[in-house]
Design a protein around this motif. Structure first.
Motif, PDB file in Angstrom:
ATOM      1  N   ARG A 114     100.592 101.167  16.050  1.00 49.37           N
ATOM      2  CA  ARG A 114     100.793  99.723  15.883  1.00 49.37           C
ATOM      3  C   ARG A 114      99.797  99.151  14.875  1.00 49.37           C
ATOM      4  O   ARG A 114     100.148  98.328  14.022  1.00 49.37           O
ATOM      5  CB  ARG A 114     100.633  99.018  17.227  1.00 49.37           C
ATOM      6  N   GLN A 115      98.539  99.598  14.956  1.00 49.79           N
ATOM      7  CA  GLN A 115      97.538  99.130  14.010  1.00 49.79           C
ATOM      8  C   GLN A 115      97.856  99.597  12.589  1.00 49.79           C
ATOM      9  O   GLN A 115      97.617  98.866  11.616  1.00 49.79           O
ATOM     10  CB  GLN A 115      96.152  99.630  14.426  1.00 49.79           C
ATOM     11  N   ARG A 116      98.398 100.834  12.479  1.00 51.65           N
ATOM     12  CA  ARG A 116      98.787 101.319  11.155  1.00 51.65           C
ATOM     13  C   ARG A 116      99.867 100.448  10.560  1.00 51.65           C
ATOM     14  O   ARG A 116      99.848 100.117   9.373  1.00 51.65           O
ATOM     15  CB  ARG A 116      99.269 102.776  11.251  1.00 51.65           C
ATOM     16  N   ARG A 117     100.855 100.060  11.378  1.00 53.28           N
ATOM     17  CA  ARG A 117     101.932  99.202  10.886  1.00 53.28           C
ATOM     18  C   ARG A 117     101.395  97.829  10.474  1.00 53.28           C
ATOM     19  O   ARG A 117     101.868  97.238   9.497  1.00 53.28           O
ATOM     20  CB  ARG A 117     103.004  99.047  11.959  1.00 53.28           C
ATOM     21  N   ILE A 118     100.433  97.329  11.226  1.00 52.47           N
ATOM     22  CA  ILE A 118      99.827  96.047  10.858  1.00 52.47           C
ATOM     23  C   ILE A 118      99.167  96.145   9.486  1.00 52.47           C
ATOM     24  O   ILE A 118      99.344  95.282   8.621  1.00 52.47           O
ATOM     25  CB  ILE A 118      98.800  95.612  11.915  1.00 52.47           C
ATOM     26  N   ARG A 119      98.409  97.238   9.272  1.00 50.20           N
ATOM     27  CA  ARG A 119      97.734  97.412   7.982  1.00 50.20           C
ATOM     28  C   ARG A 119      98.733  97.534   6.848  1.00 50.20           C
ATOM     29  O   ARG A 119      98.555  96.936   5.772  1.00 50.20           O
ATOM     30  CB  ARG A 119      96.817  98.642   8.031  1.00 50.20           C
ATOM     31  N   VAL A 120      99.803  98.314   7.061  1.00 44.80           N
ATOM     32  CA  VAL A 120     100.828  98.476   6.030  1.00 44.80           C
ATOM     33  C   VAL A 120     101.476  97.132   5.720  1.00 44.80           C
ATOM     34  O   VAL A 120     101.706  96.774   4.556  1.00 44.80           O
ATOM     35  CB  VAL A 120     101.891  99.500   6.482  1.00 44.80           C
ATOM     36  N   GLY A 121     101.760  96.374   6.774  1.00 48.00           N
ATOM     37  CA  GLY A 121     102.375  95.066   6.562  1.00 48.00           C
ATOM     38  C   GLY A 121     101.489  94.124   5.782  1.00 48.00           C
ATOM     39  O   GLY A 121     101.939  93.423   4.877  1.00 48.00           O
ATOM     40  N   LYS A 122     100.196  94.112   6.101  1.00 45.27           N
ATOM     41  CA  LYS A 122      99.282  93.227   5.394  1.00 45.27           C
ATOM     42  C   LYS A 122      99.133  93.615   3.934  1.00 45.27           C
ATOM     43  O   LYS A 122      99.061  92.751   3.057  1.00 45.27           O
ATOM     44  CB  LYS A 122      97.920  93.232   6.090  1.00 45.27           C
ATOM     45  N   VAL A 123      99.078  94.912   3.664  1.00 40.72           N
ATOM     46  CA  VAL A 123      98.972  95.365   2.272  1.00 40.72           C
ATOM     47  C   VAL A 123     100.229  94.977   1.499  1.00 40.72           C
ATOM     48  O   VAL A 123     100.162  94.528   0.345  1.00 40.72           O
ATOM     49  CB  VAL A 123      98.753  96.890   2.213  1.00 40.72           C
ATOM     50  N   THR A 124     101.397  95.131   2.144  1.00 40.12           N
ATOM     51  CA  THR A 124     102.653  94.748   1.484  1.00 40.12           C
ATOM     52  C   THR A 124     102.655  93.272   1.128  1.00 40.12           C
ATOM     53  O   THR A 124     102.996  92.877   0.007  1.00 40.12           O
ATOM     54  CB  THR A 124     103.847  95.059   2.410  1.00 40.12           C
ATOM     55  N   VAL A 125     102.263  92.437   2.079  1.00 43.47           N
ATOM     56  CA  VAL A 125     102.242  90.996   1.831  1.00 43.47           C
ATOM     57  C   VAL A 125     101.192  90.640   0.786  1.00 43.47           C
ATOM     58  O   VAL A 125     101.395  89.738  -0.033  1.00 43.47           O
ATOM     59  CB  VAL A 125     101.989  90.233   3.150  1.00 43.47           C
ATOM     60  N   PHE A 126     100.056  91.360   0.778  1.00 43.56           N
ATOM     61  CA  PHE A 126      99.020  91.112  -0.230  1.00 43.56           C
ATOM     62  C   PHE A 126      99.591  91.237  -1.634  1.00 43.56           C
ATOM     63  O   PHE A 126      99.385  90.361  -2.486  1.00 43.56           O
ATOM     64  CB  PHE A 126      97.876  92.103  -0.027  1.00 43.56           C
ATOM     65  N   TRP A 127     100.340  92.332  -1.894  1.00 38.37           N
ATOM     66  CA  TRP A 127     100.908  92.529  -3.228  1.00 38.37           C
ATOM     67  C   TRP A 127     102.015  91.523  -3.511  1.00 38.37           C
ATOM     68  O   TRP A 127     102.173  91.070  -4.653  1.00 38.37           O
ATOM     69  CB  TRP A 127     101.431  93.958  -3.365  1.00 38.37           C
ATOM     70  N   GLU A 128     102.775  91.160  -2.500  1.00 43.98           N
ATOM     71  CA  GLU A 128     103.802  90.140  -2.701  1.00 43.98           C
ATOM     72  C   GLU A 128     103.170  88.802  -3.081  1.00 43.98           C
ATOM     73  O   GLU A 128     103.625  88.114  -4.017  1.00 43.98           O
ATOM     74  CB  GLU A 128     104.642  89.979  -1.425  1.00 43.98           C
ATOM     75  N   GLU A 129     102.119  88.420  -2.363  1.00 45.74           N
ATOM     76  CA  GLU A 129     101.461  87.147  -2.668  1.00 45.74           C
ATOM     77  C   GLU A 129     100.790  87.180  -4.033  1.00 45.74           C
ATOM     78  O   GLU A 129     100.744  86.170  -4.734  1.00 45.74           O
ATOM     79  CB  GLU A 129     100.429  86.829  -1.579  1.00 45.74           C
TER      80      GLU A 129
END
Length: 599
Positions: A114-129
């Protein structure tokens, strides 16, 4: 906070004029279509309704979910254009803007996964933003660079008339900055708080209402500005300025004042467009006006005898250009922009002005205080001799130019975070904030590297005097360090404006410049004989203070609370509107009079 002194169109003339004036004594020279939501016009606005709008609400923290919202890539996609409201509200369409929440499978995976998915999600949103903020910031950057030309061209034109004329426009520009333009910029920064969140809320028409209210505030604010500008000669003589220079500076102010209402309107209309994601509109308009401004300056200052006006031709050309921008902005808004954000003209535009005045005064403390600080530093440099004065101009013009990129990013960040808060996307707003801070660091590092690599040759872009070249090269490492913290402060200032924290930004600026930076720099410059080096050490220390505390305030923000605050503000606005409509309908049915009293 980073100096908005750099950002205004009148910030460069005084700097350029100082440099040109020195060079005059050194011949080697220088440098979604959808109709707006149905809303009944407000025929009557009651005093108690206005008071209701300004009612203070005690914060009760919203309940937090068991697990934080997780942002992940497809397969499940919910875009900003997905109808979340009834009726749906047009959004700033971002294809990458998706919010994914883990469902029942969340309980089936281990904590590590679950923590890995959170990190992946945050990195994805970082590049989108990062992509979104870049797309927003680029046209803002172009807008401010083109705005430089509206006044810089006038300085160049007048600078070739005479040394006295150049000194006069330098003095007139400095007076205009301190007594007018900086105050307008500060007051209109209140819209950075109100408009973006209103646009993505269930009531996008509040964008138009708050815009109308700011127009009223500006109309009143222009009155004392005109009183000062039309009595500028007596004021400048009282300050012991040369009589001829004071006379010409006052003449410049009188003629450029023709464009003062347009300048104020342009600051408002730009935020009206930007809050809706129409960042390119102001750039396109100024791109058309800028060459017209060059032509007008040539014709009115140096053109054929029948139309040549000499000194007064330059401020007249500037005033005409400001008015052209206003006319084109109105035309574009009426013809090409959907009326989703517009609110019908009504007496309600005269209510809740106190909210804008409160935020505006704080904005003046945040922005105008910096303009005044830089003028004070320039004045201090003038006591160090002509070489120091010319060097200060080179350094300030250079820092002003490189500052435009992080400042544009700060504007884009303010709008983006405001939009996300209006939609209730707390976590994404936090990621956007952190993304902008990282981007500012990258941009500033690039500027710093450029100054360090070319520090021995940099001054030749402006001046060939070897003393100036040597002094610029010795101070540029300080300027390079200054860039890192100045760029960071530009973005954190935008984040604070999006949160409505102009008072906090003002306190940071006032304390950093007037309590720490400038006194410390003056002490080093004159008591320790460090001269211009001491002034820039003081400026750097003030920006370090601003950047560190501004960053801490931003990264420690409770974004759930910020979303709640926006929702409460919008709820109060909607309550006032509904009460007014209900009372008007009741009055029409004869149940009560228009003042809300039973018959």
């Amino acid at each position: 906070m980073s100096s908005v002194h750099y950002s205004g169109p009148a910030s460069l003339p005084s700097d350029y004029a100082l440099l040109s004036r020195y060079a005059g004594h050194h011949p080697d020279g220088l440098e979604a279509p959808q109709d707006r939501l149905a809303l009944a016009p407000e025929d009557v606005v009651l005093e108690e309704e206005a008071e209701l709008e300004e009612e203070h609400v005690i914060f009760i923290p919203p309940p937090r979910p068991k697990h934080p919202t997780i942002y992940l890539p497809p397969p499940t996609v919910v875009t900003e254009s997905t109808p979340l409201l009834n009726p749906p509200v047009p959004r700033i369409d971002e294809e990458v803007d998706q919010e994914i929440v883990l469902g029942e499978e969340e309980e089936e995976v281990g904590e590590e996964e679950r923590q890995r998915r959170i990190r992946v999600g945050k990195v994805t949103v970082f590049w989108e933003e990062m992509r979104i903020l870049t797309r927003y910031a680029v046209p803002v950057f172009g807008t401010h660079l083109l705005e430089f030309s509206l006044v810089m061209v006038s300085v160049i034109s007048i600078g070739h008339l005479s040394t006295t004329a150049l000194a006069a426009i330098s003095l007139g520009s400095m007076t205009a900055n301190v007594t007018g333009l900086s105050i307008i910029q500060g007051f209109t920064s209140a819209l950075d708080t109100m408009l973006p969140s209103a646009w993505t809320s269930p009531q996008p028409q509040l964008v138009g209402l708050w815009t109308q209210r700011m127009v009223i505030v500006m109309a009143v604010l222009l009155i004392p500005m005109y009183l000062v500008w039309f009595n500028a000669e007596n004021l400048l003589l009282f300050l012991k300025q040369d009589p001829e220079v004071a006379r010409l500076a006052a003449l410049y102010l009188k003629w450029v004042s023709i464009g003062l209402p347009a300048y104020a309107f342009n600051c408002i209309s730009r935020r009206y467009f930007q809050s809706q994601g129409l960042f390119a509109v102001p750039t396109q308009i100024i791109f058309v006006v800028a060459p017209i401004n060059v032509l007008l300056n040539y014709l009115l200052v140096w053109g054929p005898a029948p139309i040549r006006l000499g000194f007064i031709g330059a401020p007249i050309a500037t005033a005409i250009s400001f008015n052209l921008v206003s006319i084109m902005s109105i035309a574009y808004g009426m013809i090409y922009v959907p009326r989703t954000a517009w609110y019908p003209l009504s007496r309600r535009m005269f209510t809740s002005l106190g909210v804008l005045v409160h935020l505006g005064l704080a904005g003046v403390g945040q922005t105008a205080s910096e303009w005044w600080a830089w003028e004070l530093v320039a004045l201090a440099a003038s006591f160090l001799g002509p070489v120091a004065l010319a060097t200060q101009s080179v350094l300030l013009v250079s820092a002003s130019t490189t500052f435009q990129a992080p400042f544009a990013l700060g504007v884009a960040t303010s709008v983006r975070i405001g939009n996300l808060l209006g939609e209730g996307k707390a976590q994404r707003a936090g990621i956007a904030s952190n993304t902008a801070i990282v981007m500012a660091l990258v941009l500033s590092a690039a500027s710093s590297a450029m100054f360090m690599v070319f520090r021995n040759q940099w001054a030749y872009l402006f001046n060939n005097d070897e003393e100036v070249v040597s002094l610029v090269a010795s101070i540029l490492p300080l300027v390079a360090l200054f860039q890192v913290f100045d760029g960071n402060s530009a973005v954190t200032s935008g984040i604070l404006r999006a949160r409505g924290k102009q008072v906090t930004g003002a306190l940071l600026n006032l304390s950093s410049y007037y309590i720490i930076g400038i006194p410390f720099g003056m002490w080093l410059a004159f008591s320790w004989d460090m001269k211009l080096h001491g002034l820039w050490i003081g400026l750097t220390v003030s920006l370090v203070y601003c950047a560190v505390f501004g960053t801490l305030l931003c990264v420690r923000t409770d974004w759930d609370r910020e979303v709640w605050k926006v929702a409460q503000r919008l709820k109060e606005q909607d309550k006032v509107r509904r009460m007014s409509i209900a009372r008007r309908d009741a009055a029409e049915r004869g149940v009560m009079d228009v003042d809300g009293h039973g018959r």
